[in-house]
Design a protein around this motif. Sequence first.
Motif, short mmCIF file in Angstrom:
data_model
loop_
_atom_site.label_atom_id
_atom_site.label_comp_id
_atom_site.label_asym_id
_atom_site.label_seq_id
_atom_site.Cartn_x
_atom_site.Cartn_y
_atom_site.Cartn_z
N SER A 108 43.01 35.69 42.29
CA SER A 108 42.95 36.24 43.65
C SER A 108 41.62 36.93 43.97
O SER A 108 41.23 37.02 45.13
N ALA A 109 40.91 37.41 42.96
CA ALA A 109 39.63 38.10 43.17
C ALA A 109 38.44 37.22 42.79
O ALA A 109 37.35 37.71 42.53
N VAL A 110 38.66 35.89 42.75
CA VAL A 110 37.58 34.95 42.45
C VAL A 110 37.24 34.21 43.74
O VAL A 110 37.96 33.30 44.16
N PRO A 111 36.13 34.57 44.39
CA PRO A 111 35.78 33.90 45.65
C PRO A 111 35.13 32.53 45.46
O PRO A 111 35.15 31.70 46.38
N PHE A 112 34.57 32.27 44.27
CA PHE A 112 33.82 31.04 44.05
C PHE A 112 34.12 30.50 42.66
O PHE A 112 34.07 31.24 41.68
N LEU A 113 34.43 29.21 42.58
CA LEU A 113 34.73 28.54 41.33
C LEU A 113 34.02 27.20 41.36
O LEU A 113 34.37 26.33 42.16
N GLY A 143 38.52 29.19 48.46
CA GLY A 143 37.47 28.39 47.82
C GLY A 143 37.92 27.76 46.51
O GLY A 143 37.84 26.55 46.32
N PRO A 144 38.39 28.57 45.57
CA PRO A 144 38.89 28.00 44.32
C PRO A 144 40.08 27.06 44.51
O PRO A 144 40.18 26.03 43.84
#
Length: 179
Positions: A108-113, A143-144
């Motif tokens: 949930s706190a990963v804006p970019f993968l 995004g992810p």
Amino acid sequence: MTKPTPTLQPRCDSPDVVPGSPPHNLSDKLSDNVSGNFSDTFSGNLRENLPAAGTLVPAVEISWTADTGRHLVVTLTGDVDVATAPQVRSDLLPLIHQGPPVVVVDLSAVPFLDSTGLGTLLAVQRRAEALDVTLRLAAPARGPRRALHITGLDRVFDVYPTLDDALRSAPTRTEPADA
């Protein structure tokens, strides 16, 4: 979307003590706390990840909490990309080896993968399967989630719309992302 600026990581003066690191024997700590009283976090700074003084470190944090020895929730914070994937992999693999039978990675706190991050998660999942550990991805941001859908990896991973859904035993997979 802007990427976080790399930060300076303080150098540890003592090789035996790593501030904020997990216990040396995670399996003992997990088994000793099956009663549900266990709650611990760490910043992802395992001994082998500590850089030399003055080295720029990509901005990603990894924390974990264990719930009654049944689940291990790993929360990633920041971008998971070519710069941070090695840290994510080296921090997740020991948790897979010593953790409970279900590991939930909270995105949930990963804006970019990026593709390297996807490959890292895939490698961790393969290791988990080899150890009979279930790996679940929870609450990916737009995004992810879209990256997982475009690559078809949303059909490879168990992806759940919320952390609560991932912690439940009944599988509730996410809907495909908007194209």
